[in-house]
Design a protein around this motif. Structure first.
Motif, PDB file in Angstrom:
ATOM      1  N   PHE A  92      27.365  29.025  10.428  1.00 34.58           N
ATOM      2  CA  PHE A  92      28.094  29.894   9.500  1.00 34.58           C
ATOM      3  C   PHE A  92      29.429  30.362  10.066  1.00 34.58           C
ATOM      4  O   PHE A  92      30.064  31.269   9.520  1.00 34.58           O
ATOM      5  N   ASN A  93      29.831  29.763  11.185  1.00 34.77           N
ATOM      6  CA  ASN A  93      31.117  30.072  11.824  1.00 34.77           C
ATOM      7  C   ASN A  93      31.271  31.566  12.137  1.00 34.77           C
ATOM      8  O   ASN A  93      32.341  32.153  11.985  1.00 34.77           O
ATOM      9  N   VAL A  94      30.149  32.170  12.567  1.00 31.66           N
ATOM     10  CA  VAL A  94      30.167  33.569  12.984  1.00 31.66           C
ATOM     11  C   VAL A  94      30.428  33.598  14.484  1.00 31.66           C
ATOM     12  O   VAL A  94      29.599  33.125  15.270  1.00 31.66           O
ATOM     13  N   LYS A  95      31.564  34.136  14.876  1.00 29.07           N
ATOM     14  CA  LYS A  95      31.940  34.134  16.281  1.00 29.07           C
ATOM     15  C   LYS A  95      31.722  35.514  16.894  1.00 29.07           C
ATOM     16  O   LYS A  95      32.073  36.527  16.291  1.00 29.07           O
ATOM     17  N   LYS A  96      31.139  35.509  18.088  1.00 25.14           N
ATOM     18  CA  LYS A  96      30.932  36.770  18.785  1.00 25.14           C
ATOM     19  C   LYS A  96      32.278  37.324  19.248  1.00 25.14           C
ATOM     20  O   LYS A  96      33.075  36.627  19.870  1.00 25.14           O
ATOM     21  N   LEU A  97      32.508  38.570  18.909  1.00 30.86           N
ATOM     22  CA  LEU A  97      33.758  39.221  19.293  1.00 30.86           C
ATOM     23  C   LEU A  97      33.776  39.424  20.806  1.00 30.86           C
ATOM     24  O   LEU A  97      32.847  39.990  21.374  1.00 30.86           O
ATOM     25  N   PRO A  98      34.818  38.921  21.480  1.00 33.25           N
ATOM     26  CA  PRO A  98      34.873  39.111  22.933  1.00 33.25           C
ATOM     27  C   PRO A  98      35.041  40.577  23.302  1.00 33.25           C
ATOM     28  O   PRO A  98      35.731  41.339  22.606  1.00 33.25           O
ATOM     29  N   GLY A  99      34.406  40.991  24.390  1.00 30.11           N
ATOM     30  CA  GLY A  99      34.476  42.375  24.835  1.00 30.11           C
ATOM     31  C   GLY A  99      35.713  42.650  25.671  1.00 30.11           C
ATOM     32  O   GLY A  99      36.042  41.871  26.572  1.00 30.11           O
ATOM     33  N   TYR A 100      36.400  43.741  25.364  1.00 30.99           N
ATOM     34  CA  TYR A 100      37.560  44.169  26.127  1.00 30.99           C
ATOM     35  C   TYR A 100      37.444  45.653  26.435  1.00 30.99           C
ATOM     36  O   TYR A 100      36.907  46.425  25.652  1.00 30.99           O
ATOM     37  N   SER A 101      37.965  46.037  27.591  1.00 25.42           N
ATOM     38  CA  SER A 101      38.054  47.447  27.956  1.00 25.42           C
ATOM     39  C   SER A 101      39.464  47.722  28.434  1.00 25.42           C
ATOM     40  O   SER A 101      40.134  46.831  28.974  1.00 25.42           O
ATOM     41  N   TRP A 102      39.927  48.943  28.202  1.00 26.19           N
ATOM     42  CA  TRP A 102      41.277  49.275  28.644  1.00 26.19           C
ATOM     43  C   TRP A 102      41.345  50.702  29.150  1.00 26.19           C
ATOM     44  O   TRP A 102      40.525  51.546  28.788  1.00 26.19           O
ATOM     45  N   VAL A 103      42.314  50.947  29.999  1.00 27.06           N
ATOM     46  CA  VAL A 103      42.506  52.265  30.593  1.00 27.06           C
ATOM     47  C   VAL A 103      44.004  52.526  30.694  1.00 27.06           C
ATOM     48  O   VAL A 103      44.790  51.616  30.983  1.00 27.06           O
ATOM     49  N   ASP A 104      44.419  53.758  30.403  1.00 28.26           N
ATOM     50  CA  ASP A 104      45.831  54.134  30.465  1.00 28.26           C
ATOM     51  C   ASP A 104      46.134  54.744  31.820  1.00 28.26           C
ATOM     52  O   ASP A 104      45.491  55.711  32.240  1.00 28.26           O
ATOM     53  N   VAL A 105      47.117  54.169  32.491  1.00 27.27           N
ATOM     54  CA  VAL A 105      47.592  54.711  33.763  1.00 27.27           C
ATOM     55  C   VAL A 105      49.094  54.899  33.629  1.00 27.27           C
ATOM     56  O   VAL A 105      49.833  53.930  33.437  1.00 27.27           O
ATOM     57  N   GLY A 106      49.538  56.163  33.715  1.00 29.54           N
ATOM     58  CA  GLY A 106      50.951  56.445  33.471  1.00 29.54           C
ATOM     59  C   GLY A 106      51.267  56.190  32.007  1.00 29.54           C
ATOM     60  O   GLY A 106      50.579  56.656  31.107  1.00 29.54           O
ATOM     61  N   ASN A 107      52.296  55.397  31.767  1.00 33.22           N
ATOM     62  CA  ASN A 107      52.687  55.055  30.398  1.00 33.22           C
ATOM     63  C   ASN A 107      52.290  53.634  30.028  1.00 33.22           C
ATOM     64  O   ASN A 107      52.813  53.069  29.070  1.00 33.22           O
ATOM     65  N   LYS A 108      51.364  53.055  30.792  1.00 40.03           N
ATOM     66  CA  LYS A 108      50.989  51.668  30.558  1.00 40.03           C
ATOM     67  C   LYS A 108      49.490  51.541  30.315  1.00 40.03           C
ATOM     68  O   LYS A 108      48.688  52.230  30.950  1.00 40.03           O
ATOM     69  N   THR A 109      49.131  50.652  29.397  1.00 40.86           N
ATOM     70  CA  THR A 109      47.720  50.377  29.106  1.00 40.86           C
ATOM     71  C   THR A 109      47.321  49.083  29.802  1.00 40.86           C
ATOM     72  O   THR A 109      47.981  48.046  29.633  1.00 40.86           O
ATOM     73  N   HIS A 110      46.236  49.133  30.579  1.00 34.32           N
ATOM     74  CA  HIS A 110      45.748  47.959  31.322  1.00 34.32           C
ATOM     75  C   HIS A 110      44.461  47.472  30.660  1.00 34.32           C
ATOM     76  O   HIS A 110      43.489  48.224  30.526  1.00 34.32           O
ATOM     77  N   ILE A 111      44.467  46.206  30.225  1.00 35.96           N
ATOM     78  CA  ILE A 111      43.350  45.635  29.460  1.00 35.96           C
ATOM     79  C   ILE A 111      42.594  44.629  30.325  1.00 35.96           C
ATOM     80  O   ILE A 111      43.201  43.832  31.042  1.00 35.96           O
ATOM     81  N   PHE A 112      41.251  44.669  30.222  1.00 36.83           N
ATOM     82  CA  PHE A 112      40.403  43.784  31.008  1.00 36.83           C
ATOM     83  C   PHE A 112      39.376  43.098  30.107  1.00 36.83           C
ATOM     84  O   PHE A 112      38.842  43.722  29.185  1.00 36.83           O
ATOM     85  N   GLY A 113      39.124  41.814  30.404  1.00 38.17           N
ATOM     86  CA  GLY A 113      38.046  41.086  29.745  1.00 38.17           C
ATOM     87  C   GLY A 113      36.927  40.840  30.745  1.00 38.17           C
ATOM     88  O   GLY A 113      36.987  41.292  31.896  1.00 38.17           O
ATOM     89  N   VAL A 114      35.891  40.124  30.322  1.00 37.10           N
ATOM     90  CA  VAL A 114      34.780  39.800  31.226  1.00 37.10           C
ATOM     91  C   VAL A 114      35.263  38.791  32.270  1.00 37.10           C
ATOM     92  O   VAL A 114      35.919  37.811  31.939  1.00 37.10           O
ATOM     93  N   GLU A 115      34.953  39.076  33.545  1.00 37.96           N
ATOM     94  CA  GLU A 115      35.370  38.205  34.663  1.00 37.96           C
ATOM     95  C   GLU A 115      36.857  37.866  34.577  1.00 37.96           C
ATOM     96  O   GLU A 115      37.270  36.722  34.710  1.00 37.96           O
ATOM     97  N   ASP A 116      37.643  38.900  34.335  1.00 39.31           N
ATOM     98  CA  ASP A 116      39.092  38.753  34.148  1.00 39.31           C
ATOM     99  C   ASP A 116      39.790  38.744  35.503  1.00 39.31           C
ATOM    100  O   ASP A 116      39.623  39.661  36.307  1.00 39.31           O
ATOM    101  N   TRP A 117      40.609  37.696  35.747  1.00 42.82           N
ATOM    102  CA  TRP A 117      41.357  37.604  37.004  1.00 42.82           C
ATOM    103  C   TRP A 117      42.866  37.692  36.777  1.00 42.82           C
ATOM    104  O   TRP A 117      43.657  37.369  37.658  1.00 42.82           O
ATOM    105  N   SER A 118      43.282  38.140  35.594  1.00 41.28           N
ATOM    106  CA  SER A 118      44.704  38.096  35.241  1.00 41.28           C
ATOM    107  C   SER A 118      45.511  39.287  35.761  1.00 41.28           C
ATOM    108  O   SER A 118      46.734  39.235  35.803  1.00 41.28           O
ATOM    109  N   HIS A 119      44.838  40.379  36.127  1.00 44.09           N
ATOM    110  CA  HIS A 119      45.560  41.573  36.543  1.00 44.09           C
ATOM    111  C   HIS A 119      46.193  41.367  37.923  1.00 44.09           C
ATOM    112  O   HIS A 119      45.571  40.787  38.820  1.00 44.09           O
ATOM    113  N   PRO A 120      47.432  41.827  38.129  1.00 45.77           N
ATOM    114  CA  PRO A 120      48.097  41.636  39.431  1.00 45.77           C
ATOM    115  C   PRO A 120      47.376  42.307  40.601  1.00 45.77           C
ATOM    116  O   PRO A 120      47.545  41.889  41.750  1.00 45.77           O
ATOM    117  N   GLN A 121      46.564  43.329  40.347  1.00 41.94           N
ATOM    118  CA  GLN A 121      45.823  44.003  41.420  1.00 41.94           C
ATOM    119  C   GLN A 121      44.346  43.587  41.447  1.00 41.94           C
ATOM    120  O   GLN A 121      43.500  44.318  41.939  1.00 41.94           O
TER     121      GLN A 121
END
Length: 597
Positions: A457-486
């Protein structure tokens, strides 16, 4: 005066009414009758206008009867003021009846009726009345056009509004301030922000706080926060002072998007312009801080409201509910009753119809389903569903399904999932929750069947994301995410935390992974969930004096919930997580939700 005649009495009644001394006008009219003088149409018109201005519709009805008795039923001045009085008091049936009884109707009479419908509804009747006015060949002025535009705004009737705009241009009204305000409001409410901006920028005289607030509200409704703030900056640069509606719209936008940094800056502006005592603005601030996770700030703003309105009480009750503080909500509800504030349909369910005459709606029934589910009374919840006067909505079935998952009731969970999938076939939440129930029972064949059904039925599970605000910037993370510079520092912190919480007694809940794989693989997947990455980043980035607030687009899984409780215990810091269901306040190994969400 030793002797007062009809002229002097009429002059006093009219003078008081014209100079906004409405109660004096009414009192003088009564004295005039006691003195035995029979009022003229001018005295009647003036006292009816006074009744309209102060909302004394019952006294106005008595004046109406007296006017009929003295033969003024067809006087255009008296009838126009009667229609205006009934319209302003919201009694549109009477306004229409008086209007219909008048044979010769002028533009003042038509305008009074249309304005009444535009302010009280039905709004469609305002548009119909305008069409009939045009058919009758009555002259159209800017006042009736503005009233009709107001009805278009309420109905989001963009095409009709554009026709009225054309009439305004043709008659040369376009640069009038009141017309510019009405056009900006109509286009903004209809969602045509390009046209609203064009009207707003036609002439500098149109750039007043009314037009600015309409434009801001339009952008806010479309979630265009940057554009809304841009208008606010422009109006401040032009020296225009904001009003309570300006702040309410902007703070509401920060509330819906949980933008804490902008919200606190706007709160400072609210204080600067002395609107912190305004009950409506304060109510929106209560909601904003609550949705941003700062419960204490929300309570503080509420406690500082001198005369809390019904909206303020409901805002605070909603905040307690979102944060899982049921006892606090009940205590506040009792305070609300003791202070004489009547609950409305948003506030509560039990005995609402019998005691307060408020008819329960769908959301109230859903809340009872949720309440019974949280208490583990699944049979009672099922019985309640069967006795409802209508089928539960998606929220009701989702609450019931979530309770079935928590309490391991596979059969009822399957029923709830099927109902939810019928209501929202594109929503992946129901099959995923049911899949978790099957996985917990290690019924892998049923899990595979569900996954195949989702593919078919082409029902796709929505990927999980979490985010946190540090200063004036929002940092977004996915599962097993390696994209963040830190990310190296984040994973190092996460590994250290994993060791600490295991030593404190944490045991991974691998049942929450609906995959037939080795336990060690499941543990690794759980350890790298998005909310844990966001928390690890927050711990290395946010000073200990500031709260850690993490937001997630899906529900927190049971294992992450358990892990975060232990993290709060071993690091000695409060962690606030807002998922798509509620706020979780983790502190010293406990969560405010009582392990049910």
């Amino acid at each position: 005066m030793s002797q007062r005649n009809l002229v002097s009495w009429t002059a006093m009644v009219t003078g008081f009414s014209q100079n906004l001394h409405y109660f004096e006008a009414i009192s003088t009219f009564c004295e005039m009758r006691i003195a035995g003088e029979n009022p003229t149409q001018f005295a009647f018109s003036s006292v009816i206008k006074a009744c309209a201005s102060v909302g004394l519709v019952e006294f106005g009805e008595q004046i109406h009867c007296l006017a009929l008795k003295f033969g003024f039923a067809s006087d255009i001045f008296v009838v126009s003021n009667l229609v205006d009085m009934y319209s302003k008091c919201g009694v549109m049936v009477n306004a229409y009846n008086v209007f219909q009884e008048m044979e010769c109707k002028d533009e003042v009479l038509w305008t009074a009726l249309i304005d009444g419908y535009a302010k009280n509804g039905p709004f469609e009747d305002a548009l119909s009345a305008y069409k009939n006015m045009v058919k009758e060949g009555i002259g159209i002025d800017k006042f009736v056009l503005c009233s009709t535009l107001s009805a278009c705004a309420a109905l989001k009737a963009l095409n009709f509004g554009k026709c009225l705009h054309s009439v305004m241009v043709k008659k040369g009204f376009e640069l009038e301030i009141s017309v510019g305000n009405a056009l900006t409001d109509m286009y903004s409410k209809a969602g045509d922000m390009e046209s609203a901006s064009n009207v707003f920028g036609i002439d500098s005289d149109c750039r007043n706080i009314v037009a600015c607030s309409s434009l801001i509200d339009g952008y806010v409704e479309l979630d265009r926060m940057e554009d809304a703030l841009s208008v606010y900056v422009r109006l401040r640069r032009q020296g225009i002072e904001p009003n309570e509606f300006t702040f309410s719209s902007l703070v509401k936008a920060c509330s819906s998007q949980a933008i804490l940094e902008q919200g606190t800056q706007l709160h400072a502006e609210v204080i600067k312009f002395n609107f912190d005592g305004n009950p409506f603005v304060s109510s929106v601030l209560v909601d904003m801080y609550g949705k941003c996770g700062l419960l204490d700030d929300s309570i503080q703003v509420f406690d500082e409201i001198e005369n809390a309105t019904e909206f303020a009480w409901n805002s605070m009750l909603s905040v307690f509910a979102q944060h899982g503080l049921g006892k606090d909500a009940i205590q506040l509800f009792n305070r609300m009753k003791n202070e004489g504030v009547e609950p409305n349909a948003i506030t509560f369910f039990k005995a609402m119809e019998k005691t307060y005459g408020v008819v329960p709606r769908e959301e109230h029934y859903s809340c009872v389903i949720d309440l019974l589910g949280r208490a583990g009374q699944l049979k009672e919840a099922e019985d309640f569903i069967n006795k409802m006067p209508f089928e539960p909505n998606a929220f009701g079935w989702c609450s019931f399904l979530g309770a079935c998952k928590i309490h391991g009731d596979k059969e009822r969970g399957k029923l709830a999932a099927e109902k939810l999938m019928q209501l929202e076939p594109e929503n992946s939440g129901a099959p995923v929750l049911l899949s978790n129930i099957y996985a917990k029972e290690q019924q892998w064949e049923d899990v595979r069947t569900l996954r195949k059904m989702m593919q078919d039925f082409n029902v796709k599970k929505l990927p999980g994301y979490s985010w946190v605000d540090v200063g004036n910037k929002t940092h977004i993370f996915g599962v097993e995410d390696w994209s963040h510079p830190q990310m190296k520092a984040i994973y190092d912190k996460l590994d250290a935390l994993s060791g600490q919480i295991k030593a404190a007694g944490y045991v991974p809940c691998t049942d929450s992974i609906p995959l037939d794989v080795d336990v060690s693989v499941k543990e690794k997947i759980l350890q790298h969930h998005s909310e844990r990455l966001a928390i690890a980043f927050a711990l290395i980035s946010i000073p200990s004096g500031k709260p850690i607030i993490v937001k997630k687009n899906l529900r927190v899984c049971s294992d992450c919930h358990s892990a975060i409780k232990y993290i709060s215990k071993v690091i000695g810091r409060k962690i606030i997580v807002r998922d798509n269901s509620r706020f979780h306040h983790f502190s010293n190994g406990l969560c405010s939700c009582g392990d049910f969400w």
